[in-house]
Motif scaffolding. Structure first.
Motif, short mmCIF file in Angstrom:
data_model
loop_
_atom_site.label_atom_id
_atom_site.label_comp_id
_atom_site.label_asym_id
_atom_site.label_seq_id
_atom_site.Cartn_x
_atom_site.Cartn_y
_atom_site.Cartn_z
N THR A 192 0.87 -1.18 0.00
CA THR A 192 0.00 0.00 0.00
C THR A 192 0.90 1.22 0.00
O THR A 192 2.04 1.16 0.49
CB THR A 192 -0.95 0.00 1.21
N GLY A 193 0.43 2.30 -0.60
CA GLY A 193 1.29 3.48 -0.68
C GLY A 193 0.55 4.71 -1.11
O GLY A 193 -0.66 4.67 -1.37
N VAL A 194 1.29 5.81 -1.18
CA VAL A 194 0.72 7.07 -1.64
C VAL A 194 1.57 7.60 -2.79
O VAL A 194 2.79 7.44 -2.79
CB VAL A 194 0.64 8.13 -0.52
N CYS A 195 0.91 8.19 -3.77
CA CYS A 195 1.60 8.69 -4.96
C CYS A 195 1.58 10.20 -5.04
O CYS A 195 0.65 10.85 -4.57
CB CYS A 195 0.98 8.09 -6.22
N LEU A 196 2.61 10.75 -5.65
CA LEU A 196 2.67 12.18 -5.93
C LEU A 196 1.86 12.49 -7.19
O LEU A 196 1.48 11.57 -7.93
CB LEU A 196 4.13 12.60 -6.18
N GLU A 197 1.63 13.77 -7.46
CA GLU A 197 0.91 14.17 -8.68
C GLU A 197 1.65 13.73 -9.93
O GLU A 197 1.06 13.56 -11.00
CB GLU A 197 0.72 15.69 -8.69
N THR A 198 2.96 13.53 -9.81
CA THR A 198 3.77 13.10 -10.97
C THR A 198 3.52 11.62 -11.28
O THR A 198 3.98 11.13 -12.32
CB THR A 198 5.27 13.30 -10.69
N GLY A 199 2.83 10.90 -10.39
CA GLY A 199 2.51 9.50 -10.64
C GLY A 199 3.49 8.51 -10.04
O GLY A 199 3.34 7.30 -10.20
N VAL A 200 4.51 9.02 -9.33
CA VAL A 200 5.46 8.10 -8.67
C VAL A 200 5.09 7.98 -7.19
O VAL A 200 4.37 8.81 -6.64
CB VAL A 200 6.93 8.57 -8.82
N ASP A 201 5.61 6.92 -6.55
CA ASP A 201 5.28 6.67 -5.15
C ASP A 201 6.12 7.56 -4.22
O ASP A 201 7.34 7.57 -4.28
CB ASP A 201 5.49 5.19 -4.79
N GLU A 202 5.40 8.29 -3.36
CA GLU A 202 6.05 9.09 -2.33
C GLU A 202 6.48 8.18 -1.18
O GLU A 202 7.51 8.38 -0.55
CB GLU A 202 5.08 10.15 -1.81
N GLY A 203 5.66 7.18 -0.91
CA GLY A 203 5.96 6.25 0.18
C GLY A 203 5.20 4.96 -0.02
O GLY A 203 4.17 4.92 -0.70
#
Length: 334
Positions: free
Chosen positions: A200-211
């Motif tokens: 599970t994770g969170v993504c930035l607006e750029t579409g990559v995973d922040e964490g």
């Protein structure tokens, strides 16, 4: 005879690798040439590190008959084309981690190494640190009993660094730093493929995973969990928990200089650099260079400590974790 190196890319990580190489005996390792996409960058790098030859293209480096092995220090999306270029030119390759953007690309690199009969290793430098060798020795001796759980964290604030946040530059926490947690877990569990992967994770607006938080289940009721983040500083430690004790990497999981084994600390020292480093403990990259030389002298085409199967496993697990979190690179659509 010294192992004759070519350095591909004149960026920060190549600087640190070059500094690390120079901590080894010159009779064992020599840097013959450096290549960058701009000749002036290669020339500045060559001058700084006293390297005899500078090239303004990777193709020229590939054609240099003096070079035995190339260190690829480009950003992730270039690993496949650049790695292929050198292997087709019959050069052995030490490629920065991650070896490539996804499983398919890693498979292509491995196939090319076999076809061209050259050595290929992913530069997971952590595997070759004295602390890592000690962990394997302790586990093989049953020092902590049967390992039941492995936990690892790696997080550093990198939101200001374009290559960490931009999708086309191969950004995202998992590929850049989460891979260190995963390789640690895979090392502890001897390269075994997990039975279950939950991410599970969170993504930035750029579409990559922040964490990302990834839980892995292995055979015989053994588990692992790791957390990675490019937004915040995490403890950056790891712990191996067995039925009879624990092994802890108290800090810098990616370049460890100490272990705590059942409460008792062991310290390891690194050589001093001759120039300032961009990243902490980078002289420890000398250990992976020594491994490359050892393998080449033995005529091996891969390292038994960081095998191509190990690289394929890392790529496969990361690809599944990314799929669950929704991180898709252009390379995934090809």
């Amino acid at each position: 005879m010294a192992t004759r190196w070519g350095i591909c890319s004149a960026g920060k990580i190549s600087h640190d690798f070059t500094v690390a190489l120079k901590t080894l005996p010159p009779g064992d390792h020599q840097i013959v040439a450096v290549a960058a996409r701009k000749l002036q960058d290669a020339e500045a790098f060559a001058k700084k590190h006293s390297i005899p030859q500078a090239y303004g293209s990777y193709e020229e480096l590939a054609r240099d008959p003096e070079i035995e092995v190339v260190y690829v220090g480009t950003i992730h999306p270039y690993h496949l084309p650049v790695g292929m270029l050198f292997m087709k030119a019959q050069k052995n390759v030490l490629c920065e981690k991650p070896m490539a953007m996804n499983l398919r690309e890693v498979q292509e690199l491995v196939a090319s190494a076999k076809m061209n009969k050259v050595f290929l290793m992913e530069a997971v430098w952590t595997r070759f640190f004295p602390a890592s060798l000690e962990i394997e020795r302790l586990l093989s001796r049953g020092e902590v009993g049967e390992v039941k759980m492995v936990k690892a964290d790696f997080g550093v604030p990198l939101m200001h660094v374009p290559r960490a946040v931009e999708k086309e530059l191969g950004g995202g926490a998992l590929l850049d730093i989460g891979i260190y947690c995963l390789q640690f877990i895979c090392m502890v569990y001897n390269g075994e493929k997990p039975e279950c992967i939950q991410a599970t994770g969170v993504c930035l607006e750029t579409g990559v995973d922040e964490g990302m938080v990834v839980t892995l289940r292995f055979s015989r009721n053994r588990m692992a969990v790791f957390t990675c983040s490019i937004a915040v500083e995490l403890p950056n430690d790891a712990v191996i928990i067995g039925t009879k004790g624990t092994i802890r990497v108290p800090e810098h999981i990616w370049c460890p200089t100490s272990l705590v084994v059942n409460g008792k600390e062991i310290q390891y020292t690194l050589p001093e650099p001759y120039l300032p480093l961009n990243f902490i403990n980078s002289t420890g990259m000398r250990y992976e260079a020594e491994e490359v030389r050892r393998c080449l002298l033995k005529g091996l085409k891969e390292s038994p400590r960081m095998s191509q199967a190990d690289s394929l496993l890392l790529a496969e697990v990361m690809e599944e974790a990314r799929r669950q979190v929704g991180v898709v690179y252009s390379q995934d659509r090809q």
